[in-house]
Design an enzyme around this catalytic site. Structure first.
Site, PDB file in Angstrom:
ATOM      1  N   HIS A 238       0.879  -1.175   0.000  1.00  0.00           N
ATOM      2  CA  HIS A 238       0.000   0.000   0.000  1.00  0.00           C
ATOM      3  C   HIS A 238       0.912   1.219   0.000  1.00  0.00           C
ATOM      4  CE1 HIS A 238      -3.600  -2.423   1.195  1.00  0.00           C
ATOM      5  NE2 HIS A 238      -2.682  -3.185   1.775  1.00  0.00           N
ATOM      6  N   PHE A 239       1.178   1.760  -1.171  1.00  0.00           N
ATOM      7  CA  PHE A 239       2.093   2.907  -1.244  1.00  0.00           C
ATOM      8  C   PHE A 239       1.359   4.244  -1.091  1.00  0.00           C
ATOM      9  CE2 PHE A 239       6.258   1.091  -3.291  1.00  0.00           C
ATOM     10  CZ  PHE A 239       6.507   0.410  -2.111  1.00  0.00           C
TER      11      PHE A 239
ATOM     12  N   HIS B  53      -2.774 -12.581   2.472  1.00  0.00           N
ATOM     13  CA  HIS B  53      -2.349 -12.725   3.873  1.00  0.00           C
ATOM     14  C   HIS B  53      -3.097 -13.824   4.641  1.00  0.00           C
ATOM     15  CE1 HIS B  53      -5.597  -9.855   3.779  1.00  0.00           C
ATOM     16  NE2 HIS B  53      -4.822  -8.831   3.544  1.00  0.00           N
TER      17      HIS B  53
ATOM     18  N   ASP C 187       2.094  -7.073   2.495  1.00  0.00           N
ATOM     19  CA  ASP C 187       0.989  -6.229   2.952  1.00  0.00           C
ATOM     20  C   ASP C 187       1.558  -4.971   3.622  1.00  0.00           C
ATOM     21  OD1 ASP C 187      -1.518  -5.248   3.474  1.00  0.00           O
ATOM     22  OD2 ASP C 187      -1.967  -6.637   5.095  1.00  0.00           O
TER      23      ASP C 187
ATOM     24  N   HIS D  64       1.508   3.373   8.334  1.00  0.00           N
ATOM     25  CA  HIS D  64       0.765   4.432   9.026  1.00  0.00           C
ATOM     26  C   HIS D  64       1.773   5.119   9.940  1.00  0.00           C
ATOM     27  CE1 HIS D  64      -3.147   2.783   7.815  1.00  0.00           C
ATOM     28  NE2 HIS D  64      -2.692   1.584   8.146  1.00  0.00           N
TER      29      HIS D  64
HETATM   30  C1  NCD Z   1      -4.206  -2.273   5.150  1.00  0.00           C
HETATM   31  C2  NCD Z   1      -3.961  -0.784   4.991  1.00  0.00           C
HETATM   32  O1  NCD Z   1      -3.579  -0.127   5.958  1.00  0.00           O
HETATM   33  O2  NCD Z   1      -4.098  -0.286   3.862  1.00  0.00           O
HETATM   34  N1  NCD Z   1      -4.225  -2.606   6.538  1.00  0.00           N
HETATM   35  C3  NCD Z   1      -4.018  -3.830   7.074  1.00  0.00           C
HETATM   36  O3  NCD Z   1      -4.181  -3.960   8.285  1.00  0.00           O
HETATM   37  N2  NCD Z   1      -3.607  -4.849   6.376  1.00  0.00           N
HETATM   38  C4  NCD Z   1      -5.467  -2.630   4.465  1.00  0.00           C
HETATM   39  C5  NCD Z   1      -5.594  -4.101   4.281  1.00  0.00           C
HETATM   40  O4  NCD Z   1      -4.888  -4.672   3.446  1.00  0.00           O
HETATM   41  O5  NCD Z   1      -6.400  -4.705   4.963  1.00  0.00           O
HETATM   42 ZN    ZN Z   2      -3.312  -5.141   2.283  1.00  0.00          ZN
END
Ligand code: NCD
Ligand code: ZN
Length: 437
Positions: free
Chosen positions: A60-61, A232, A303, A307
């Protein structure tokens, strides 16, 4: 342009060769032996191991929309630091990548900003099947069965089966599913309302939450001969479910945090370890390792969900779910070679060949003459303690802070170009979008 990596251990799928590797015009030209290429730049790789660059098929970039957490430049620099040369980006950005326009604008951002190669997922909405079928070049379609960061779910049950059926029936693309059952999550959230311990995350999203959704996706995929990939995978129950379906139409990945942490780690790291799906028991972790070792799960993907630390420390209910991982997955797995969990060929299989096979990536994932020269040169003996301060990701922290890890990438090449050396980014050249076979 020619470069020779001299005197390396070259990790091929079945064997390790000792010798030189010639890179010419961005491709692997010759593997093994002593190579004398006039005019080539020579890089001494004595005692070092040359691996195909890692393909991280789940990151998630954050761009567009959440650039304060990560962007294509910082995310791809983190990838390079970790020996990752290709990433597949998820659609839960702002706006979500669910239309032709949002796909086009994300593609432009990635082309401009990414120092590594990339692939893009489109998100399924239940109403965009035509967009999905017409989109060129996407690596797959992402379906969120349960609520997670940046993804609200309106009506968990009614629309979902129809959407999955439509996707499996009407597109040949890889349908990558976040399998958690929203109805159960909502029920459990009510049960634990008012509690603040981070441990409740693993109870709210328990193994039945994951198993129920995975089983549902598997059944619909089977019925309509679809191509399902479960993201995952985290529980022993899901491993057992998958063991029943051994064909190539149903695959799964495991994330590194589910291999290196268990529920007991909340005690030390608290909400920093909140992610979806959540941490599990030792028995689950053992089952995941076993499935990776015996090959029934073909790949690992991080994944990588950055944050900011201050967001993560907000308290259980307000802390966003997700942990970064793109920078750490290769070192962690190299360390697991020293721990005798895996051998180096299994590491390459899970991080490079596996994702290339699952998604049908062209010319990547192994050391082979004619393949792209996306490479990680690793020092298997380098010992380093992981520190938040050294993290390249914009989020500025890692769940592995304080851990001693042995085995690190010291050079990363993308398309034959040296991009990372000893932790520094040494070129600003951009990566390319992957091609599929
Ligand atoms: C991911 C996110 O922060 O974008 N968070 C996570 O806990 N894995 C979203 C996701 O892939 O569920
Ligand atoms: Zn994810």
């Amino acid at each position: 342009m020619k470069t020779v990596l001299k005197n390396a251990h070259l990790v091929l799928p079945e064997e390790t060769k000792h010798g030189d590797l010639l890179i010419e015009d961005g491709l692997i030209a010759t593997i093994g032996g002593s190579i004398d290429a006039p005019g080539a730049e020579e890089i001494d790789c004595s005692d070092k191991w040359v691996l195909p660059g890692v393909i991280d098929a789940h990151v998630h970039f954050r761009s567009p929309g959440y650039e304060y957490k990560e962007d294509w430049e910082t995310g791809s620099k983190a990838a390079l630091a970790g020996g990752v040369t290709t990433v597949f980006d998820m659609p839960n950005t702002k706006p979500q990548t669910t239309t032709a326009e949002t796909l086009k604008s994300k593609r432009a951002l990635a082309r401009k900003g990414s120092l590594v190669n990339f692939g893009l997922f489109l998100g399924a909405t239940g109403e965009n099947i035509d967009v999905i079928n017409e989109a060129e070049g996407i690596v797959g379609v992402k379906v969120y069965m349960g609520q997670t960061t940046g993804q609200e779910i309106a009506d968990p049950d009614e629309a979902l089966d129809t959407m999955l059926r439509d996707l499996f029936e009407r597109t040949h693309r890889v349908i990558a599913v976040h399998a958690e059952d929203e109805t159960q999550i909502r029920k459990h959230m009510k049960t634990y309302k008012g509690e603040e311990f981070p441990e409740i995350h693993s109870l709210i999203r328990n193994d039945s939450v994951a198993y129920t959704a995975a089983r549902r996706a598997v059944h619909i995929a089977k019925k309509y001969s679809g191509r399902l990939h479960i993201c995952h995978l985290s529980t022993k129950k899901e491993v057992a479910l998958l063991a029943k379906y051994t064909d190539d139409n149903i695959t799964a990945e495991v994330a590194p945090h589910h291999l290196f942490f268990t529920v007991s780690d909340y005690a030390q790291r608290g909400t920093l370890l909140k992610m979806n799906p959540p941490l599990r028991s030792h028995a689950d972790v053992d089952a995941l390792w076993e499935a990776l070792i015996d090959g029934s799960i073909p790949m690992i993907a991080t994944d990588h969900a950055p944050h900011l630390k201050k967001e993560k420390l907000r308290g259980y209910w307000d802390a966003p779910a997700g942990v970064p991982g793109v920078e750490m997955v290769l070192p962690l797995l190299l360390d697991s070679v020293h721990e005798k969990m895996l051998d180096i060929h299994q590491v390459v299989s899970l991080l490079c060949e596996g994702p290339a096979r699952v998604y049908g990536v062209k010319n990547k994932g192994r050391l082979r003459e004619g393949y792209d020269a996306d490479l990680a040169v690793v020092d298997m003996d380098m010992m380093r303690t992981v520190h938040n301060e050294r993290v390249m990701s914009k989020c500025g922290w890692t769940p592995y802070d304080g851990m001693d890890v042995r085995g690190w990438p010291i050079m990363t090449f993308v398309g034959g170009r040296l991009m990372m050396e000893n932790g520094s980014i040494v070129s600003g050249h951009n990566g390319r979008e992957v091609e599929l076979v």
